[in-house]
Enzyme design. Structure first.
Site, PDB file in Angstrom:
ATOM      1  N   TYR A 162       0.813  -1.211   0.000  1.00 39.01           N
ATOM      2  CA  TYR A 162       0.000   0.000   0.000  1.00 39.01           C
ATOM      3  C   TYR A 162       0.855   1.272   0.000  1.00 39.01           C
ATOM      4  CZ  TYR A 162      -3.941   3.085   1.125  1.00 39.01           C
ATOM      5  OH  TYR A 162      -4.883   4.085   1.106  1.00 39.01           O
ATOM      6  N   GLU A 169       1.928   6.319  -7.235  1.00 38.87           N
ATOM      7  CA  GLU A 169       0.867   7.200  -7.729  1.00 38.87           C
ATOM      8  C   GLU A 169       1.268   8.667  -7.594  1.00 38.87           C
ATOM      9  OE1 GLU A 169      -2.854   6.198  -5.852  1.00 38.87           O
ATOM     10  OE2 GLU A 169      -2.432   4.058  -6.019  1.00 38.87           O
TER      11      GLU A 169
END
Length: 240
Positions: A162, A169
Site C-alpha cells: 500500500y 501514484e
C-alpha cells in the site's frame, strides 16, 4: 489510492449483519472471479512484455485497454455498497475506487509523456499483486473454501504494497504536472460563457495533498481489519 476491504465478502462484523441472498452471492462470486481473471491477464501481460522487451518502456501502451476495462469495471463496487449486498462504506469505497479510475483515465492514459516513468511500473505492479490477492480472497470466501495462505497474503502484503503503491501514484502525478501546466489540459480559463475557471494543474496539486489525511485513515483501518481477521480481536468501528 485504493485499499478496499470487505468488497464482495460476507465477513461477520460486530454486531452481526444480515446475510445476503443467493442471487447476490452468485453475482458477487461471478464478479470476483472475473476480476481475479482480469488482473491475472494483466500480470501475465506485464511479465511477458518485460521478458520480451527487457524494459517497461511501452508497457503501459501495451496493456492500457485491459487496465481501463477492469479498473473501470470496479465502479460496480459502489453499486454493491449502495445496494447493501456488501457491508462497507460507500464513501470509503468511493474514495478508493475513484482514485484508481482517476489515475488510469485522467493521468496515465491522458498524459502520454508519463507512461514510461518508473513510478507507473511501480503502481502497476502493486495494483496487480494487490488485486489478484484481494479478489481471489473474496472469491474463495464466498465459496466457503478460503485457503489460509490467501487469507495471510490478503492481510499482510498490504503492509508494504500500500505505501509503495501510494508513492508510485504520487510520483506519477508529480511527473505529470509540467505537462499539464504547459498544455493547460482540462483547464477552463476566463473569460468564457460559463463565467467559471478551473485549473487542472492546481487540482492535481490539491489531489496530491489529499493523500496526507486520507492515507493514514485507510492504512490504519486496514491494520485494524488485520488484527480482527488474523488475531480474532473484536474492533467496533463506526460506519461512515
Amino acid at each position: 489510492m485504493a485499499l478496499s476491504d470487505d468488497e464482495g465478502s460476507v465477513e461477520e462484523k460486530e454486531p452481526p449483519k444480515k446475510k445476503i441472498g443467493p442471487v447476490a452471492t452468485a453475482w458477487l462470486t461471478f464478479y470476483n472471479i472475473a476480476m481475479t481473471a482480469g488482473w491475472l491477464v494483466l500480470a501475465i501481460a506485464i511479465i511477458r512484455f518485460y521478458a520480451e522487451k527487457g524494459t517497461h518502456k511501452g508497457l503501459y501502451r501495451n496493456i492500457q485497454k485491459t487496465l481501463k476495462c477492469f479498473q473501470t469495471f470496479a465502479l460496480l463496487e459502489l453499486v454493491h455498497c449502495a445496494l447493501g449486498i456488501v457491508h462497507t462504506s460507500v464513501l470509503v469505497t468511493g474514495v478508493q475506487v475513484s482514485s484508481r479510475v482517476f489515475m488510469v483515465w485522467f493521468i496515465t492514459s491522458s498524459i502520454k509523456q508519463v507512461q514510461s516513468e518508473d513510478s507507473v511500473l511501480i503502481f502497476l505492479v502493486v495494483w496487480t499483486v494487490t488485486e489478484i490477492t484481494r479478489y481471489s480472497y473474496y472469491t474463495f470466501k464466498l465459496l466457503n473454501h478460503l485457503p489460509y495462505f490467501i487469507k495471510w497474503a490478503r492481510y499482510n502484503l498490504f503492509i508494504v504494497l500500500y505505501p509503495v503503491g501510494v508513492v508510485g501514484e504520487l510520483l506519477t502525478i508529480y511527473a505529470a504536472l509540467p505537462h499539464v501546466r504547459k498544455s493547460a489540459m482540462y483547464s477552463l480559463r476566463l473569460p468564457n460563457k460559463y463565467n467559471v475557471s478551473f485549473d487542472y494543474y492546481y487540482f492535481l496539486i490539491i489531489a496530491m495533498c489529499s493523500y496526507i489525511p486520507l492515507f493514514p485513515q485507510l492504512y490504519f483501518h486496514m491494520l485494524r481489519q488485520r488484527r480482527r481477521v488474523l488475531h480474532g480481536e473484536v474492533i467496533m468501528e463506526k460506519d461512515d
